[in-house]
Enzyme design. Sequence first.
Site, mmCIF file in Angstrom:
data_model
loop_
_atom_site.group_PDB
_atom_site.id
_atom_site.type_symbol
_atom_site.label_atom_id
_atom_site.label_comp_id
_atom_site.label_asym_id
_atom_site.label_seq_id
_atom_site.Cartn_x
_atom_site.Cartn_y
_atom_site.Cartn_z
ATOM 1 N N TYR A 157 0.818 -1.331 -0.164
ATOM 2 C CA TYR A 157 -0.053 -0.061 -0.193
ATOM 3 C C TYR A 157 0.883 1.266 0.061
ATOM 4 O O TYR A 157 0.544 2.204 -0.939
ATOM 5 C CB TYR A 157 -0.886 0.083 1.130
ATOM 6 C CG TYR A 157 -1.855 1.006 1.375
ATOM 7 C CD1 TYR A 157 -3.077 1.176 0.525
ATOM 8 C CD2 TYR A 157 -1.471 2.397 2.217
ATOM 9 C CE1 TYR A 157 -3.914 2.388 0.714
ATOM 10 C CE2 TYR A 157 -2.545 3.358 2.338
ATOM 11 C CZ TYR A 157 -3.711 3.264 1.483
ATOM 12 O OH TYR A 157 -4.528 4.422 1.555
ATOM 13 N N LYS A 161 1.272 4.188 -2.807
ATOM 14 C CA LYS A 161 0.761 5.703 -2.449
ATOM 15 C C LYS A 161 2.064 6.444 -2.972
ATOM 16 O O LYS A 161 1.980 7.837 -3.171
ATOM 17 C CB LYS A 161 0.272 5.827 -1.148
ATOM 18 C CG LYS A 161 -0.943 5.227 -0.963
ATOM 19 C CD LYS A 161 -2.133 5.789 -1.905
ATOM 20 C CE LYS A 161 -3.538 5.338 -1.419
ATOM 21 N NZ LYS A 161 -4.561 5.821 -2.386
HETATM 22 P P1 NAD Z 1 -13.588 3.742 1.321
HETATM 23 O O1 NAD Z 1 -13.355 2.014 1.255
HETATM 24 O O2 NAD Z 1 -14.658 3.981 2.351
HETATM 25 O O3 NAD Z 1 -13.773 3.953 -0.211
HETATM 26 C C1 NAD Z 1 -13.234 3.622 -1.400
HETATM 27 C C2 NAD Z 1 -14.086 3.351 -2.444
HETATM 28 O O4 NAD Z 1 -13.318 3.002 -3.665
HETATM 29 C C3 NAD Z 1 -15.181 2.705 -2.257
HETATM 30 O O5 NAD Z 1 -16.524 3.035 -2.560
HETATM 31 C C4 NAD Z 1 -14.918 1.287 -3.114
HETATM 32 O O6 NAD Z 1 -15.985 0.832 -3.893
HETATM 33 C C5 NAD Z 1 -14.077 2.304 -4.309
HETATM 34 N N1 NAD Z 1 -13.415 1.355 -4.993
HETATM 35 C C6 NAD Z 1 -12.300 0.284 -4.788
HETATM 36 N N2 NAD Z 1 -11.913 -0.408 -5.828
HETATM 37 C C7 NAD Z 1 -12.277 0.294 -6.869
HETATM 38 C C8 NAD Z 1 -12.015 0.310 -8.266
HETATM 39 N N3 NAD Z 1 -11.311 -0.612 -8.872
HETATM 40 N N4 NAD Z 1 -12.714 1.228 -9.371
HETATM 41 C C9 NAD Z 1 -13.420 2.262 -8.715
HETATM 42 N N5 NAD Z 1 -13.741 2.456 -7.339
HETATM 43 C C10 NAD Z 1 -13.254 1.237 -6.594
HETATM 44 O O7 NAD Z 1 -12.291 4.198 1.425
HETATM 45 P P2 NAD Z 1 -11.611 5.722 1.873
HETATM 46 O O8 NAD Z 1 -11.065 5.721 3.020
HETATM 47 O O9 NAD Z 1 -12.812 6.642 1.517
HETATM 48 O O10 NAD Z 1 -10.600 5.775 0.758
HETATM 49 C C11 NAD Z 1 -10.583 6.880 -0.594
HETATM 50 C C12 NAD Z 1 -9.135 6.886 -0.540
HETATM 51 O O11 NAD Z 1 -8.379 7.445 0.529
HETATM 52 C C13 NAD Z 1 -8.347 5.608 -0.932
HETATM 53 O O12 NAD Z 1 -7.196 6.020 -2.109
HETATM 54 C C14 NAD Z 1 -7.544 5.288 -0.052
HETATM 55 O O13 NAD Z 1 -6.362 4.519 -0.272
HETATM 56 C C15 NAD Z 1 -7.144 6.853 0.720
HETATM 57 N N6 NAD Z 1 -6.909 6.888 2.075
HETATM 58 C C16 NAD Z 1 -7.550 6.558 2.989
HETATM 59 C C17 NAD Z 1 -7.302 6.722 4.306
HETATM 60 C C18 NAD Z 1 -8.107 6.560 5.596
HETATM 61 O O14 NAD Z 1 -7.714 6.457 6.713
HETATM 62 N N7 NAD Z 1 -9.517 6.037 5.150
HETATM 63 C C19 NAD Z 1 -5.970 7.376 4.537
HETATM 64 C C20 NAD Z 1 -5.213 7.556 3.642
HETATM 65 C C21 NAD Z 1 -5.495 7.452 2.462
#
Ligand code: NAD
Length: 253
Positions: A157, A161
């Site tokens: 991961y 990133k």
């Molecule tokens: P989440 O799991 O709540 O939402 C992610 C969304 O992406 C979901 O709706 C899922 O269906 C969709 N998705 C997954 N695979 C996909 C694909 N192949 N094509 C299209 N859509 C797809 O997650 P989140 O926490 O809202 O994360 C959003 C972004 O933020 C991600 O890139 C994640 O890596 C990043 N992020 C999250 C956090 C955290 O703590 N939540 C921290 C840093 C970065």
Amino acid sequence: MNETIAGRVALVTGAANGIGRATALAFASSGYKVVVSDIDSQAGQATVALIEAAGGEAVFIRCDVSCDAEVRRLIEQTVATYGRLDCAFNNAGIEIEKCKLADGNEEVFDAIMGVNVKGVWLCMKYQIAVMLAQGGGSIVNTASVAGLIAAPKQSIYSASKHAVIGLTKTAAVEYARKNIRVNAVCPAVIDTEMYLRASTDDPKHVALVVAAHPIGRIGTVEEIAAAVLYLSGDSAGFTTGIALPVDGGLTAL
Ligand code: NAD
């Protein structure tokens, strides 16, 4: 509504949940027409319903960002629907189970890289073509603090990133003279389903996660949405190629 935003079109991937949904809602409430995209059609349609209930305009287009043909179709349908693409938030991302590097496997590596890296690359490839043709635009990619510093038990991961930041900086430089800005947002732990899936009920673990953030709490989806709206808009007109931590001070430690 801000007059300069009227008629602008924003696309959000991963917009069915979490950070993507909150940002789609924020774009809509600022006056953008929003393309809500995700692999989860039901929850994606629910995001559209939330936008419409708040008086905004949005459409859902299903797309798996790891598939070239689907991303090409997403961008074609965006232009067919709204005629242009001003802002793109490439946010879809996945995290699979945590383990040390030597315990990982090829299937997980390919899955994470396919969505988090190839997905962002494919989205930018087709978005930039549209933005070049229309004379400009802005793109924000979701990286993570794991793209800036080590993330123990999340090596794949973290690598994905770091790669998002590399794609962001390179695209920013390549298209800076074409009126296309490209930035990344780097959240720390944000209160979403992804965080809940990765966490345990153990209060000690929760306390450790909170303590990692000097500000003394994890972040909210609205706080990430606010940063994305800023980077996407004209106020950030001189800002391109940055990876902005929105992290409660975590990377300042
Ligand atoms: P989440 O799991 O709540 O939402 C992610 C969304 O992406 C979901 O709706 C899922 O269906 C969709 N998705 C997954 N695979 C996909 C694909 N192949 N094509 C299209 N859509 C797809 O997650 P989140 O926490 O809202 O994360 C959003 C972004 O933020 C991600 O890139 C994640 O890596 C990043 N992020 C999250 C956090 C955290 O703590 N939540 C921290 C840093 C970065």
